[in-house]
Design an enzyme around this catalytic site. Structure first.
Site, PDB file in Angstrom:
ATOM      1  N   HIS A   1     -27.562 -30.582 -26.257  1.00  0.00           N
ATOM      2  CA  HIS A   1     -26.805 -29.855 -25.238  1.00  0.00           C
ATOM      3  C   HIS A   1     -26.642 -28.384 -25.580  1.00  0.00           C
ATOM      4  CE1 HIS A   1     -25.042 -33.952 -23.867  1.00  0.00           C
ATOM      5  NE2 HIS A   1     -26.130 -33.643 -23.193  1.00  0.00           N
TER       6      HIS A   1
ATOM      7  N   HIS B   1     -32.849 -38.382 -16.270  1.00  0.00           N
ATOM      8  CA  HIS B   1     -32.125 -39.557 -16.768  1.00  0.00           C
ATOM      9  C   HIS B   1     -30.672 -39.139 -16.972  1.00  0.00           C
ATOM     10  CE1 HIS B   1     -36.351 -40.314 -17.769  1.00  0.00           C
ATOM     11  NE2 HIS B   1     -36.062 -41.600 -17.779  1.00  0.00           N
TER      12      HIS B   1
ATOM     13  N   SER C   1     -25.209 -34.260 -19.727  1.00  0.00           N
ATOM     14  CA  SER C   1     -26.001 -33.103 -19.304  1.00  0.00           C
ATOM     15  C   SER C   1     -25.722 -32.665 -17.866  1.00  0.00           C
ATOM     16  CB  SER C   1     -27.493 -33.379 -19.513  1.00  0.00           C
ATOM     17  OG  SER C   1     -27.884 -34.609 -18.952  1.00  0.00           O
TER      18      SER C   1
ATOM     19  N   GLU D   1     -30.770 -40.880 -11.640  1.00  0.00           N
ATOM     20  CA  GLU D   1     -30.371 -41.984 -12.507  1.00  0.00           C
ATOM     21  C   GLU D   1     -30.818 -43.305 -11.878  1.00  0.00           C
ATOM     22  OE1 GLU D   1     -29.318 -44.510 -15.153  1.00  0.00           O
ATOM     23  OE2 GLU D   1     -29.107 -42.358 -15.580  1.00  0.00           O
TER      24      GLU D   1
ATOM     25  N   ASP E   1     -36.145 -43.899 -10.275  1.00  0.00           N
ATOM     26  CA  ASP E   1     -36.798 -43.905 -11.575  1.00  0.00           C
ATOM     27  C   ASP E   1     -37.153 -42.460 -11.925  1.00  0.00           C
ATOM     28  OD1 ASP E   1     -38.659 -43.981 -13.688  1.00  0.00           O
ATOM     29  OD2 ASP E   1     -39.438 -45.924 -13.055  1.00  0.00           O
ATOM     30  N   GLY E   2     -36.605 -41.970 -13.020  1.00  0.00           N
ATOM     31  CA  GLY E   2     -36.823 -40.577 -13.392  1.00  0.00           C
ATOM     32  C   GLY E   2     -38.273 -40.212 -13.569  1.00  0.00           C
TER      33      GLY E   2
ATOM     34  N   ASP F   1     -34.578 -36.988 -20.681  1.00  0.00           N
ATOM     35  CA  ASP F   1     -33.775 -37.536 -21.771  1.00  0.00           C
ATOM     36  C   ASP F   1     -33.680 -39.058 -21.600  1.00  0.00           C
ATOM     37  OD1 ASP F   1     -31.949 -38.028 -23.771  1.00  0.00           O
ATOM     38  OD2 ASP F   1     -30.239 -37.237 -22.664  1.00  0.00           O
TER      39      ASP F   1
END
Length: 285
Positions: A18, A41, A102, A120, A145-146, A166
């Site tokens: 971060h 994500h 994030s 997400e 789905d990312g 991520d």
């Protein structure tokens, strides 16, 4: 790895990830033109450090718990300030009871013209994230789905921005999915800024991942590695990394001023280390 993030929020890996994320967003803000951050994500956005999950591991004590009120030299503190301000904004009563993921860190740093796409897959987590940002016109939350979203949402209409990848590393093959997803995304948006987090737990897997990135044909790749302890015989997270594609020209200098401070505050053993290495680009050394 079973990286359900509520157990690990605010740990050393989050702090490094971060802090780097905040530096990248601050770089994008140097120009007036709007940008978009795509978080593939995104998680639930905010984590309760008093929850059963957080208390079970207590990892945040050796992460953000060591950092928030530490004595930090002025140059490093200036580099950390955007990130630490975002953490404090989630704890308006003082102290440290909640930790931002994030999406909340990015949202705290955005200007009025900038946007966030938070993606997400988990339905319950996506619903919690939607509720958190309800009514916020600068944030769009999607249950997707990312990996698939990388293709559908690139390039962003702003033509400037950052893609944060991520993944939870709950399944086999995540390293290969990162490389494959990055190559496809880079073809669609070669000028984009990409930041990809990964765990350092299996040396062979990490070495293969880095070789695959170096062979990807992507021109500029900076690898950031941060280890807080020596490898153990049993599988255990002992470090984390972040790959940045098309890094800002200021990033390497910023990190060389920042990572020694994080190392001093977070490392557990003398055998721990941090490293910056260009996997591809003119500055390979």
């Amino acid at each position: 790895m079973n990286y359900r993030h509520a157990y690990h929020a605010g740990n050393f890996a989050d702090v490094v990830k971060h802090a780097v994320l905040a530096r990248l967003v601050e770089y994008l803000k140097q120009k007036d033109k709007a940008f978009r951050v795509i978080d593939t994500h995104a998680g639930i956005g905010l984590y309760d450090l008093a929850s059963v999950e957080a208390q079970k591991t207590g990892e945040w004590h050796d992460g953000i718990g060591r950092l928030l009120d530490a004595a930090i030299e002025p140059k490093a503190l200036a580099l950390l300030a955007p990130y630490l301000d975002a953490v404090r904004a989630c704890n308006p009563q003082g102290g440290l009871s909640r930790y931002p993921g994030s999406p909340l860190i990015v949202r705290h740093l955005l200007r009025r013209q900038d946007r966030l796409s938070a993606i997400e897959l988990h339905p319950d987590d996506a619903e919690r994230l939607k509720t958190r940002f309800e009514g916020d016109f600068q944030v769009r939350v999607m249950q997707l789905d990312g990996w698939l979203a990388l293709g559908a949402h690139l390039p962003p209409k702003e033509k400037r921005g950052l893609v944060l990848v991520d993944p939870p590393f709950e399944e086999q093959g995540e390293f290969a999915r990162i490389v494959d997803g990055l190559i496809k995304a880079h073809r669609r948006w070669p000028g984009g800024l990409y930041a990809l987090w990964y765990p350092i737990k299996d040396d062979d897997a990490v070495a293969a991942f880095r070789r695959d990135l170096a062979a990807s044909g992507i021109a500029k790749i900076l690898d950031i590695r941060f280890e807080v302890r020596a490898p153990a015989p049993e599988p255990r997270l002992y470090g984390s990394g972040m790959v940045v594609v098309n890094p800002p020209f200021t990033l390497e200098k910023d990190l060389r001023g920042l990572l020694p401070t994080l190392y001093r505050l977070l490392a557990e053993e003398g055998s721990a280390q941090w490293a910056l290495e260009w996997l591809a680009g003119e500055k390979i050394r």
